[in-house]
Design a protein around this motif. Structure first.
Motif, PDB file in Angstrom:
ATOM      1  N   LEU A  91       0.837  -1.187   0.000  1.00  0.00           N
ATOM      2  CA  LEU A  91       0.000   0.000   0.000  1.00  0.00           C
ATOM      3  C   LEU A  91       0.877   1.244   0.000  1.00  0.00           C
ATOM      4  CD1 LEU A  91      -2.868   1.133   0.105  1.00  0.00           C
ATOM      5  CD2 LEU A  91      -2.788   0.935   2.604  1.00  0.00           C
ATOM      6  N   LEU A  92       2.039   1.147   0.635  1.00  0.00           N
ATOM      7  CA  LEU A  92       3.062   2.184   0.552  1.00  0.00           C
ATOM      8  C   LEU A  92       4.172   1.687  -0.356  1.00  0.00           C
ATOM      9  CD1 LEU A  92       3.456   3.394   4.266  1.00  0.00           C
ATOM     10  CD2 LEU A  92       2.126   4.457   2.440  1.00  0.00           C
ATOM     11  N   ASN A  93       4.622   2.539  -1.255  1.00  0.00           N
ATOM     12  CA  ASN A  93       5.735   2.179  -2.128  1.00  0.00           C
ATOM     13  C   ASN A  93       7.061   2.202  -1.386  1.00  0.00           C
ATOM     14  OD1 ASN A  93       3.615   3.803  -3.941  1.00  0.00           O
ATOM     15  ND2 ASN A  93       4.596   2.237  -5.194  1.00  0.00           N
ATOM     16  N   GLU A  94       7.130   3.038  -0.346  1.00  0.00           N
ATOM     17  CA  GLU A  94       8.394   3.218   0.377  1.00  0.00           C
ATOM     18  C   GLU A  94       8.088   3.777   1.750  1.00  0.00           C
ATOM     19  OE1 GLU A  94      12.697   5.569  -0.298  1.00  0.00           O
ATOM     20  OE2 GLU A  94      10.994   5.934  -1.639  1.00  0.00           O
ATOM     21  N   VAL A  95       8.924   3.447   2.723  1.00  0.00           N
ATOM     22  CA  VAL A  95       8.846   4.036   4.062  1.00  0.00           C
ATOM     23  C   VAL A  95      10.174   4.719   4.354  1.00  0.00           C
ATOM     24  CG1 VAL A  95       8.670   3.575   6.530  1.00  0.00           C
ATOM     25  CG2 VAL A  95       7.149   2.397   4.935  1.00  0.00           C
ATOM     26  N   VAL A  96      10.106   5.978   4.742  1.00  0.00           N
ATOM     27  CA  VAL A  96      11.304   6.757   5.058  1.00  0.00           C
ATOM     28  C   VAL A  96      11.057   7.519   6.357  1.00  0.00           C
ATOM     29  CG1 VAL A  96      11.920   7.015   2.620  1.00  0.00           C
ATOM     30  CG2 VAL A  96      10.519   8.770   3.725  1.00  0.00           C
ATOM     31  N   GLU A  97      12.111   8.044   6.948  1.00  0.00           N
ATOM     32  CA  GLU A  97      11.950   8.854   8.149  1.00  0.00           C
ATOM     33  C   GLU A  97      11.252  10.173   7.796  1.00  0.00           C
ATOM     34  OE1 GLU A  97      12.491   7.875  11.214  1.00  0.00           O
ATOM     35  OE2 GLU A  97      13.177   5.940  10.439  1.00  0.00           O
ATOM     36  N   ALA A  98      10.621  10.777   8.785  1.00  0.00           N
ATOM     37  CA  ALA A  98       9.808  11.970   8.543  1.00  0.00           C
ATOM     38  C   ALA A  98      10.597  13.097   7.889  1.00  0.00           C
ATOM     39  CB  ALA A  98       9.181  12.450   9.853  1.00  0.00           C
ATOM     40  N   ASP A  99      11.854  13.265   8.299  1.00  0.00           N
ATOM     41  CA  ASP A  99      12.626  14.370   7.739  1.00  0.00           C
ATOM     42  C   ASP A  99      13.089  14.092   6.308  1.00  0.00           C
ATOM     43  OD1 ASP A  99      14.522  12.445   8.310  1.00  0.00           O
ATOM     44  OD2 ASP A  99      15.796  13.741   9.539  1.00  0.00           O
ATOM     45  N   GLU A 100      12.839  12.886   5.809  1.00  0.00           N
ATOM     46  CA  GLU A 100      13.194  12.524   4.442  1.00  0.00           C
ATOM     47  C   GLU A 100      11.964  12.403   3.538  1.00  0.00           C
ATOM     48  OE1 GLU A 100      16.128  11.766   2.643  1.00  0.00           O
ATOM     49  OE2 GLU A 100      16.958  12.973   4.270  1.00  0.00           O
ATOM     50  N   LEU A 101      10.781  12.642   4.098  1.00  0.00           N
ATOM     51  CA  LEU A 101       9.552  12.344   3.369  1.00  0.00           C
ATOM     52  C   LEU A 101       9.419  13.156   2.088  1.00  0.00           C
ATOM     53  CD1 LEU A 101       6.926  10.745   3.291  1.00  0.00           C
ATOM     54  CD2 LEU A 101       5.875  12.529   4.708  1.00  0.00           C
ATOM     55  N   GLU A 102       9.556  14.465   2.183  1.00  0.00           N
ATOM     56  CA  GLU A 102       9.398  15.288   0.985  1.00  0.00           C
ATOM     57  C   GLU A 102      10.502  14.999  -0.035  1.00  0.00           C
ATOM     58  OE1 GLU A 102       7.974  19.327   0.989  1.00  0.00           O
ATOM     59  OE2 GLU A 102       7.690  19.247   3.169  1.00  0.00           O
ATOM     60  N   ALA A 103      11.719  14.781   0.449  1.00  0.00           N
ATOM     61  CA  ALA A 103      12.809  14.469  -0.473  1.00  0.00           C
ATOM     62  C   ALA A 103      12.540  13.172  -1.222  1.00  0.00           C
ATOM     63  CB  ALA A 103      14.132  14.375   0.293  1.00  0.00           C
ATOM     64  N   ALA A 104      11.976  12.190  -0.526  1.00  0.00           N
ATOM     65  CA  ALA A 104      11.647  10.920  -1.185  1.00  0.00           C
ATOM     66  C   ALA A 104      10.577  11.136  -2.245  1.00  0.00           C
ATOM     67  CB  ALA A 104      11.181   9.903  -0.151  1.00  0.00           C
ATOM     68  N   GLY A 105       9.606  11.999  -1.939  1.00  0.00           N
ATOM     69  CA  GLY A 105       8.580  12.316  -2.925  1.00  0.00           C
ATOM     70  C   GLY A 105       9.154  12.977  -4.159  1.00  0.00           C
ATOM     71  N   HIS A 106      10.098  13.873  -3.947  1.00  0.00           N
ATOM     72  CA  HIS A 106      10.709  14.559  -5.090  1.00  0.00           C
ATOM     73  C   HIS A 106      11.602  13.611  -5.892  1.00  0.00           C
ATOM     74  CE1 HIS A 106       9.155  18.566  -4.587  1.00  0.00           C
ATOM     75  NE2 HIS A 106       9.436  18.534  -3.289  1.00  0.00           N
ATOM     76  N   ARG A 107      12.240  12.659  -5.216  1.00  0.00           N
ATOM     77  CA  ARG A 107      13.037  11.677  -5.960  1.00  0.00           C
ATOM     78  C   ARG A 107      12.147  10.859  -6.893  1.00  0.00           C
ATOM     79  NH1 ARG A 107      15.832  11.112  -0.968  1.00  0.00           N
ATOM     80  NH2 ARG A 107      14.610   9.256  -0.417  1.00  0.00           N
ATOM     81  N   LEU A 108      10.991  10.456  -6.400  1.00  0.00           N
ATOM     82  CA  LEU A 108      10.062   9.718  -7.248  1.00  0.00           C
ATOM     83  C   LEU A 108       9.542  10.608  -8.374  1.00  0.00           C
ATOM     84  CD1 LEU A 108       8.406   7.256  -7.978  1.00  0.00           C
ATOM     85  CD2 LEU A 108       6.780   7.866  -6.162  1.00  0.00           C
ATOM     86  N   ALA A 109       9.220  11.850  -8.055  1.00  0.00           N
ATOM     87  CA  ALA A 109       8.770  12.783  -9.085  1.00  0.00           C
ATOM     88  C   ALA A 109       9.848  12.973 -10.145  1.00  0.00           C
ATOM     89  CB  ALA A 109       8.388  14.119  -8.458  1.00  0.00           C
ATOM     90  N   ASP A 110      11.113  13.017  -9.727  1.00  0.00           N
ATOM     91  CA  ASP A 110      12.220  13.148 -10.685  1.00  0.00           C
ATOM     92  C   ASP A 110      12.248  11.972 -11.649  1.00  0.00           C
ATOM     93  OD1 ASP A 110      13.046  15.519  -9.500  1.00  0.00           O
ATOM     94  OD2 ASP A 110      14.618  14.559  -8.291  1.00  0.00           O
ATOM     95  N   ARG A 111      12.000  10.771 -11.134  1.00  0.00           N
ATOM     96  CA  ARG A 111      11.998   9.581 -11.978  1.00  0.00           C
ATOM     97  C   ARG A 111      10.858   9.612 -12.985  1.00  0.00           C
ATOM     98  NH1 ARG A 111      11.777   5.238  -7.433  1.00  0.00           N
ATOM     99  NH2 ARG A 111      11.146   3.902  -9.190  1.00  0.00           N
ATOM    100  N   ILE A 112       9.744  10.214 -12.587  1.00  0.00           N
ATOM    101  CA  ILE A 112       8.597  10.311 -13.496  1.00  0.00           C
ATOM    102  C   ILE A 112       8.819  11.387 -14.546  1.00  0.00           C
ATOM    103  CG2 ILE A 112       6.133  10.878 -13.639  1.00  0.00           C
ATOM    104  CD1 ILE A 112       5.921   9.780 -10.713  1.00  0.00           C
ATOM    105  N   THR A 113       9.286  12.546 -14.108  1.00  0.00           N
ATOM    106  CA  THR A 113       9.361  13.691 -15.014  1.00  0.00           C
ATOM    107  C   THR A 113      10.481  13.576 -16.030  1.00  0.00           C
ATOM    108  OG1 THR A 113      10.666  14.912 -13.354  1.00  0.00           O
ATOM    109  CG2 THR A 113       8.288  15.276 -13.374  1.00  0.00           C
ATOM    110  N   VAL A 114      11.432  12.658 -15.837  1.00  0.00           N
ATOM    111  CA  VAL A 114      12.470  12.455 -16.841  1.00  0.00           C
ATOM    112  C   VAL A 114      11.925  11.679 -18.039  1.00  0.00           C
ATOM    113  CG1 VAL A 114      13.431  10.255 -16.026  1.00  0.00           C
ATOM    114  CG2 VAL A 114      14.936  11.973 -17.080  1.00  0.00           C
ATOM    115  N   GLN A 115      10.762  11.045 -17.875  1.00  0.00           N
ATOM    116  CA  GLN A 115      10.134  10.329 -18.976  1.00  0.00           C
ATOM    117  C   GLN A 115       9.437  11.327 -19.908  1.00  0.00           C
ATOM    118  OE1 GLN A 115      10.850   7.052 -18.682  1.00  0.00           O
ATOM    119  NE2 GLN A 115      11.639   7.432 -16.615  1.00  0.00           N
ATOM    120  N   ALA A 116       9.031  10.847 -21.071  1.00  0.00           N
ATOM    121  CA  ALA A 116       8.288  11.692 -21.997  1.00  0.00           C
ATOM    122  C   ALA A 116       6.898  11.969 -21.411  1.00  0.00           C
ATOM    123  CB  ALA A 116       8.151  11.007 -23.348  1.00  0.00           C
ATOM    124  N   PRO A 117       6.532  13.234 -21.202  1.00  0.00           N
ATOM    125  CA  PRO A 117       5.265  13.548 -20.520  1.00  0.00           C
ATOM    126  C   PRO A 117       4.034  12.947 -21.186  1.00  0.00           C
ATOM    127  CG  PRO A 117       6.661  15.492 -20.640  1.00  0.00           C
ATOM    128  CD  PRO A 117       7.322  14.439 -21.483  1.00  0.00           C
TER     129      PRO A 117
END
Length: 251
Positions: free
Chosen positions: A174-200
């Motif tokens: 149900l969760l793709n990943e579990v990270v510590e609270a202070d890493e939560l937004e950074a983890a979201g942006h890492r995933l967004a980076d992986r998506i946005t490098v693809q052809a929109p």
């Protein structure tokens, strides 16, 4: 992009961060927040970008606003106040990422289920306690949760009041990943980076094909591919791939 104080919106070129901002009530979802989410969706439909949803104050969303919910009647249920906005979020052109910390209960859980990806912290508590309040989880959980975690676990959550921890939710995928609270937004942006490098457009059409009913396949796949075959981006990306390959082989 503008929204009321209930929803803080941060725009970037390729993504938008939507921050639920009612920390004094653990980001309970009320009509004001629903309306702000509708406005954000309208903007994302007009200019598609990846969306990250996160709560303020260490909580994603502890549920619907019970004070408002108690006063709702038959006409309100039939209007689909929460189910309508969650379905709209689910149908956004580009992927959505829910970033969960603390409580994601009731309507908060259903908002997370509507997103394409979910990243959480060890402190996450996610579930649907609606029957304990005399109602059901009617904004997507009653059918969407089974698709996400399978029937046995979905029934434990929906019928027996089970609340999952962050680690349990990760084990159930149900969760793709579990990270510590202070890493939560950074983890979201890492995933967004992986998506946005693809052809929109390829991502957009892939998401549409993924959620199309079974009987629409393979026709919808062929039509989507036909559209992509005619794009300049397809030609440019494949040309760049072949040039990299030739250079590597010639080295």
């Amino acid at each position: 992009m503008s929204a009321g104080e209930a929803l803080l919106v941060e725009e970037r070129d390729d993504r938008v961060i939507l921050r639920l901002n009612r920390p004094e009530v653990r980001n309970a979802i009320d009509l004001t927040l629903v309306e702000a989410l509708h406005e954000a969706c309208r903007q994302l439909e007009q200019r598609p970008r990846v969306a990250l949803l996160i709560g303020s104050g260490g909580t994603f969303a502890a549920g619907a606003d019970i004070g408002q919910l108690r006063e709702r009647r038959r006409e309100d249920a039939l209007a689909g106040i929460n189910s309508g906005i969650f379905d709209r979020i689910h149908r956004l052109p580009l992927p959505t990422i829910a970033l969960l910390d603390g409580y994601a209960l009731g309507g908060g859980a259903e908002l997370a289920y509507a997103c394409d990806f979910r990243i959480g912290t060890p402190a996450v508590r996610i579930g649907n306690p609606e029957p304990g309040l005399g109602i059901l989880a009617a904004a997507g959980a009653a059918w969407r949760l089974r698709e996400l975690v399978g029937e046995p676990l979905a029934k434990e959550i929906l019928l027996a009041g089970r609340t999952l921890t962050g680690e349990e939710a990760r084990e159930a995928r149900l969760l793709n990943e579990v990270v510590e609270a202070d890493e939560l937004e950074a983890a979201g942006h890492r995933l967004a980076d992986r998506i946005t490098v693809q052809a929109p457009l390829a991502i957009r059409l892939t998401k549409s094909a993924f959620h199309a009913p079974r009987e629409a396949h393979p026709l919808i796949d062929d039509i989507a591919q036909a559209v992509l075959f005619e794009t300049q981006e397809k030609h440019d990306r494949m040309t760049a791939f072949l040039e990299r390959k030739a250079k590597k082989e010639g080295a």
